[in-house]
Design an enzyme around this catalytic site. Structure first.
Site, PDB file in Angstrom:
ATOM      1  N   ARG A 162      -3.109   2.560  -5.355  1.00 43.20           N
ATOM      2  CA  ARG A 162      -2.155   1.497  -5.742  1.00 43.20           C
ATOM      3  C   ARG A 162      -1.902   1.494  -7.254  1.00 43.20           C
ATOM      4  O   ARG A 162      -1.770   0.439  -7.875  1.00 43.20           O
ATOM      5  CB  ARG A 162      -2.684   0.109  -5.332  1.00 43.20           C
ATOM      6  N   SER A 237       0.282  -6.792   1.162  1.00 45.51           N
ATOM      7  CA  SER A 237      -1.047  -7.134   0.640  1.00 45.51           C
ATOM      8  C   SER A 237      -0.883  -7.801  -0.727  1.00 45.51           C
ATOM      9  O   SER A 237      -0.277  -7.209  -1.618  1.00 45.51           O
ATOM     10  CB  SER A 237      -1.893  -5.881   0.427  1.00 45.51           C
ATOM     11  N   GLU A 333      -2.465  -7.216  -6.210  1.00 47.09           N
ATOM     12  CA  GLU A 333      -1.764  -5.943  -6.188  1.00 47.09           C
ATOM     13  C   GLU A 333      -0.309  -6.197  -6.612  1.00 47.09           C
ATOM     14  O   GLU A 333       0.353  -5.358  -7.198  1.00 47.09           O
ATOM     15  CB  GLU A 333      -1.803  -5.414  -4.753  1.00 47.09           C
TER      16      GLU A 333
HETATM   17  N1  EPU Z   1      -9.914  -7.431   8.016  1.00 48.21           N
HETATM   18  C1  EPU Z   1     -10.456  -8.639   8.370  1.00 48.21           C
HETATM   19  N2  EPU Z   1      -9.663  -9.750   8.274  1.00 48.21           N
HETATM   20  C2  EPU Z   1      -8.367  -9.699   7.880  1.00 48.21           C
HETATM   21  C3  EPU Z   1      -7.825  -8.453   7.520  1.00 48.21           C
HETATM   22  C4  EPU Z   1      -8.616  -7.319   7.593  1.00 48.21           C
HETATM   23  O1  EPU Z   1     -11.631  -8.752   8.735  1.00 48.21           O
HETATM   24  O2  EPU Z   1      -7.724 -10.752   7.856  1.00 48.21           O
HETATM   25  C5  EPU Z   1     -10.732  -6.215   8.158  1.00 48.21           C
HETATM   26  C6  EPU Z   1     -10.260  -5.397   9.364  1.00 48.21           C
HETATM   27  O3  EPU Z   1     -10.857  -5.808  10.537  1.00 48.21           O
HETATM   28  C7  EPU Z   1     -10.676  -4.005   8.973  1.00 48.21           C
HETATM   29  C8  EPU Z   1     -10.567  -4.003   7.470  1.00 48.21           C
HETATM   30  O4  EPU Z   1     -10.546  -5.370   7.058  1.00 48.21           O
HETATM   31  O5  EPU Z   1     -12.026  -3.785   9.297  1.00 48.21           O
HETATM   32  C9  EPU Z   1      -9.330  -3.269   6.981  1.00 48.21           C
HETATM   33  O6  EPU Z   1      -8.158  -3.862   7.506  1.00 48.21           O
HETATM   34  P1  EPU Z   1      -6.784  -3.045   7.696  1.00 48.21           P
HETATM   35  O7  EPU Z   1      -7.031  -1.752   8.367  1.00 48.21           O
HETATM   36  O8  EPU Z   1      -5.800  -4.000   8.281  1.00 48.21           O
HETATM   37  O9  EPU Z   1      -6.366  -2.634   6.241  1.00 48.21           O
HETATM   38  P2  EPU Z   1      -6.470  -3.341   4.828  1.00 48.21           P
HETATM   39  O10 EPU Z   1      -7.541  -2.692   4.039  1.00 48.21           O
HETATM   40  O11 EPU Z   1      -6.572  -4.816   5.033  1.00 48.21           O
HETATM   41  C10 EPU Z   1      -4.799  -1.683   3.674  1.00 48.21           C
HETATM   42  C11 EPU Z   1      -3.565  -1.760   2.810  1.00 48.21           C
HETATM   43  C12 EPU Z   1      -2.336  -2.100   3.631  1.00 48.21           C
HETATM   44  C13 EPU Z   1      -2.159  -1.029   4.687  1.00 48.21           C
HETATM   45  C14 EPU Z   1      -3.431  -0.968   5.543  1.00 48.21           C
HETATM   46  C15 EPU Z   1      -3.390   0.165   6.537  1.00 48.21           C
HETATM   47  C16 EPU Z   1      -4.392  -2.413   0.604  1.00 48.21           C
HETATM   48  C17 EPU Z   1      -4.452  -3.485  -0.429  1.00 48.21           C
HETATM   49  N3  EPU Z   1      -3.771  -2.736   1.743  1.00 48.21           N
HETATM   50  O12 EPU Z   1      -5.031  -2.996   4.198  1.00 48.21           O
HETATM   51  O13 EPU Z   1      -1.205  -2.078   2.767  1.00 48.21           O
HETATM   52  O14 EPU Z   1      -1.033  -1.286   5.505  1.00 48.21           O
HETATM   53  O15 EPU Z   1      -4.590  -0.732   4.694  1.00 48.21           O
HETATM   54  O16 EPU Z   1      -3.485   1.381   5.852  1.00 48.21           O
HETATM   55  O17 EPU Z   1      -4.907  -1.317   0.372  1.00 48.21           O
HETATM   56  C18 EPU Z   1       0.382  -3.303   1.466  1.00 48.21           C
HETATM   57  O18 EPU Z   1      -0.007  -2.651   0.503  1.00 48.21           O
HETATM   58  O19 EPU Z   1       1.270  -4.172   1.379  1.00 48.21           O
HETATM   59  C19 EPU Z   1      -0.262  -3.093   2.766  1.00 48.21           C
HETATM   60  C20 EPU Z   1       0.049  -3.828   3.822  1.00 48.21           C
END
Ligand code: EPU
Length: 337
Positions: A162, A237, A333
């Site tokens: 990012r 995010s 972010e």
């Molecule tokens: N999780 C929770 N609660 C929540 C959200 C997530 O417990 O409310 C846990 C999930 O269960 C999982 C972990 O956190 O174990 C990761 O969640 P997820 O795979 O949804 O991905 P993320 O790390 O929350 C990142 C990116 C997203 C991208 C997804 C998929 C960042 C800041 N965000 O989210 O990017 O779509 O991975 O690759 O790195 C964006 O930048 O706008 C965005 C949506």
């Protein structure tokens, strides 16, 4: 070049925040962009792309240039790959769909990310195991100070999670006018290991997914978890996933053995901010019209008439509580304007 005054930016930011631009011009050509930069309308220039990664907390006292440069050109191609030049004002997801339609591989995991092509390199957009930098060759820019053109190679962009040089040393100095990508025409390197992609494909009985299959699955996953900015204002995010060192991680893991994490190296671990925010009790909560999304706690939403300040106050409250509960600082972010 057409200049408007006191223009509402509500339709130009995906958070749907009401704020105005002192001066505003939608820019459809490089000539107009140069003219606008040379004009003395206002000493300050503010560059607006898709408006999908910013939170407006005040009116913008500047000449706001909405980058609306359009066009996709094939620069070269051979049997295995194609090099495309895409103008900054093209919508990112429409570009992804153009690639899927032509069977150009490399951006399918980045389906449905809001925003424009010209702003994608600034934060090196990423999702589901892929990042913009994986397909990026270079980008052309215009210097705000003297309107000279400068090409930035991939190395010069200093891409990271990012992040890029356009968020640091070169912040506010250059306007990205177009981006060059290299994509595959066959033997696509599909990435399906991340999250639930593989499972979703198996559920649909797809064993050798095409890039179209992957794009469709990702659209389905994103639509189930992430709010559509056309229906409810948001910027994806709001926070970055924080990185902590191995000593901090050991302590954290002892206290929270069920927490998800990604090991980046022997010394660095990334913790999902969404998990931290959920465990701090904010998922689905709201303060007036400023809220935390019910399916993905990493996303802050505008339920209707929240101001940028109200969203920011909620973000700060979350930051403080997460720091208190876990000793970890989560950082935005999104660009706070
Ligand atoms: N999780 C929770 N609660 C929540 C959200 C997530 O417990 O409310 C846990 C999930 O269960 C999982 C972990 O956190 O174990 C990761 O969640 P997820 O795979 O949804 O991905 P993320 O790390 O929350 C990142 C990116 C997203 C991208 C997804 C998929 C960042 C800041 N965000 O989210 O990017 O779509 O991975 O690759 O790195 C964006 O930048 O706008 C965005 C949506």
């Amino acid at each position: 070049m057409h200049i408007e005054e006191h223009k509402s930016l509500k339709d130009y930011n995906t958070f749907n925040i009401q704020a105005t631009a002192r001066y505003f011009s939608s820019i459809g050509s490089i000539e107009d962009l140069k003219l606008a930069l040379q004009s003395n309308i206002h000493p300050d220039i503010f560059i607006l792309g898709g408006g999908s990664n910013m939170l407006l907390t005040k009116n913008i006292e500047a000449l706001v240039l909405h980058i609306n440069l359009k066009g996709i050109k094939i620069i070269s191609e051979d049997r295995n790959s194609v090099v495309l030049n895409v103008m900054a004002g093209e919508n990112w997801h429409e570009f992804v769909q153009y690639c899927i339609k032509n069977d150009y591989g490399g951006v399918e995991n980045l389906s449905l990310i809001p925003g424009n092509v010209g702003t994608a390199p600034i934060q090196n957009i990423g999702a589901y195991g892929a990042e913009l930098k994986d397909v990026f060759l270079d980008c052309n820019t215009l210097s705000i100070a003297d309107q000279s053109e400068k090409k930035f190679t991939k190395e010069e962009c200093k891409f990271a999670y990012r992040n890029s040089i356009f968020k640091h040393q070169k912040k506010g100095k250059y306007i990205i006018t177009n981006v060059t990508f290299k994509l595959t025409k066959n033997n696509h390197r599909t990435i399906i290991e991340y999250g639930s992609i593989k499972q979703e494909l198996e559920n649909s009985n797809i064993h050798h997914p095409s890039i179209k299959d992957i794009s469709e699955v990702i659209i389905k996953i994103r639509e189930s978890k992430l709010p559509n900015p056309n229906e409810i204002g948001n910027s994806g995010s709001f926070f970055k996933n924080p990185t902590i060192n191995n000593i901090e991680f050991e302590k954290f893991y002892k206290n929270f053995p069920t927490a998800p994490f990604y090991k980046l190296s022997e010394f660095e671990y990334k913790i999902p901010a969404g998990w931290l925010i959920e465990k701090s009790g904010f998922k689905g909560q709201r303060d007036g019209d400023a809220g935390v999304h019910k399916n993905q706690a990493l996303v802050l939403v505008n339920h209707g008439n929240a101001s940028g300040k109200e969203i920011l106050e909620l973000a700060e409250k979350i930051q403080t509580k997460v720091k208190q509960d876990f000793g970890i600082l989560i950082e935005p972010e999104v660009n706070i304007v």
